[in-house]
Design a protein around this motif. Sequence first.
Motif, PDB file in Angstrom:
ATOM      1  N   GLU A 101       0.823  -1.124  -0.084  1.00  0.00           N
ATOM      2  CA  GLU A 101       0.007  -0.010  -0.037  1.00  0.00           C
ATOM      3  C   GLU A 101       0.836   1.222  -0.028  1.00  0.00           C
ATOM      4  OE1 GLU A 101      -3.583   2.227   2.658  1.00  0.00           O
ATOM      5  OE2 GLU A 101      -3.181   0.100   3.020  1.00  0.00           O
ATOM      6  N   GLY A 102       1.879   1.109   0.498  1.00  0.00           N
ATOM      7  CA  GLY A 102       2.885   2.274   0.759  1.00  0.00           C
ATOM      8  C   GLY A 102       3.460   2.949  -0.634  1.00  0.00           C
ATOM      9  N   VAL A 103       3.882   1.721  -1.303  1.00  0.00           N
ATOM     10  CA  VAL A 103       4.620   2.164  -2.638  1.00  0.00           C
ATOM     11  C   VAL A 103       3.673   2.375  -3.861  1.00  0.00           C
ATOM     12  CG1 VAL A 103       6.886   0.928  -2.168  1.00  0.00           C
ATOM     13  CG2 VAL A 103       4.592  -0.256  -3.307  1.00  0.00           C
ATOM     14  N   SER A 104       2.282   2.026  -3.742  1.00  0.00           N
ATOM     15  CA  SER A 104       1.319   2.298  -4.632  1.00  0.00           C
ATOM     16  C   SER A 104       0.533   3.519  -4.215  1.00  0.00           C
ATOM     17  CB  SER A 104       0.558   1.054  -4.722  1.00  0.00           C
ATOM     18  OG  SER A 104      -0.257   0.678  -3.599  1.00  0.00           O
ATOM     19  N   LYS A 105      -0.004   3.603  -3.247  1.00  0.00           N
ATOM     20  CA  LYS A 105      -0.946   4.692  -2.572  1.00  0.00           C
ATOM     21  C   LYS A 105      -0.231   5.713  -1.858  1.00  0.00           C
ATOM     22  CE  LYS A 105      -4.694   1.702  -2.692  1.00  0.00           C
ATOM     23  NZ  LYS A 105      -5.817   1.133  -1.685  1.00  0.00           N
ATOM     24  N   GLY A 106       0.710   5.460  -0.699  1.00  0.00           N
ATOM     25  CA  GLY A 106       1.019   6.142   0.151  1.00  0.00           C
ATOM     26  C   GLY A 106       0.308   6.210   1.479  1.00  0.00           C
ATOM     27  N   PHE A 107       0.702   7.037   2.542  1.00  0.00           N
ATOM     28  CA  PHE A 107      -0.034   6.940   3.617  1.00  0.00           C
ATOM     29  C   PHE A 107      -0.216   8.227   4.132  1.00  0.00           C
ATOM     30  CE2 PHE A 107       1.633   2.691   4.241  1.00  0.00           C
ATOM     31  CZ  PHE A 107       0.494   1.985   4.319  1.00  0.00           C
ATOM     32  N   GLU A 108      -1.202   8.900   4.865  1.00  0.00           N
ATOM     33  CA  GLU A 108      -1.461  10.238   5.114  1.00  0.00           C
ATOM     34  C   GLU A 108      -1.952  10.321   6.638  1.00  0.00           C
ATOM     35  OE1 GLU A 108      -2.995  13.263   2.192  1.00  0.00           O
ATOM     36  OE2 GLU A 108      -4.779  12.940   3.452  1.00  0.00           O
TER      37      GLU A 108
END
Length: 177
Positions: free
Chosen positions: A77-84
């Motif tokens: 998920e981090g390398v595709s969308k990222g976190f916020e």
Amino acid sequence: MSRVGKKPVPVPSGVTATVTGQTVTMKGSKGELKYVVPNVVDVKFEDGAVSVLPKNQTKEARSLWGTSRAQVANLVEGVSKGFEKKLEITGVGYRAAMAGKALKLSLGYSHDIEYEIPVGITIAVPKPTEIVISGIDRQVVGQVAAEIRDYRGPEPYKGKGVRYAGEFIFRKEGKKK
């Protein structure tokens, strides 16, 4: 049996996954992340998904099974969308602003707080009372948000301070005459 660990982690298109020994590497549009799986857990990449299984049925292996699977899912998920993470600032005169590569916080102290932004993290201040922290590593994003919140956590009487967006602060009643 771990319910989380049983499910393989699907690798979407645009993300390349490599498993060498106990190291899982993910590359995507946002960047590259690595995770070293503990030795009591076995990890394999097959059929476009990463599967995690315990090597034996010890308590430690079963404990780390679901954790390792969740960590691998966070890489994807981090390398595709990222976190916020979003923070809200409440209080008269409390505000945040970007000062070069640092975050400048006015939180009611006699001095302003300058927070140095770690590598791989971007901080945006759309409003003086709102902070948006984003990055590809979930742990680092959460750690930065927690450190900023620690400077002046929300207090229960007036609700002033730095809180996560959507966080409920249990309010207390003040003294009675």
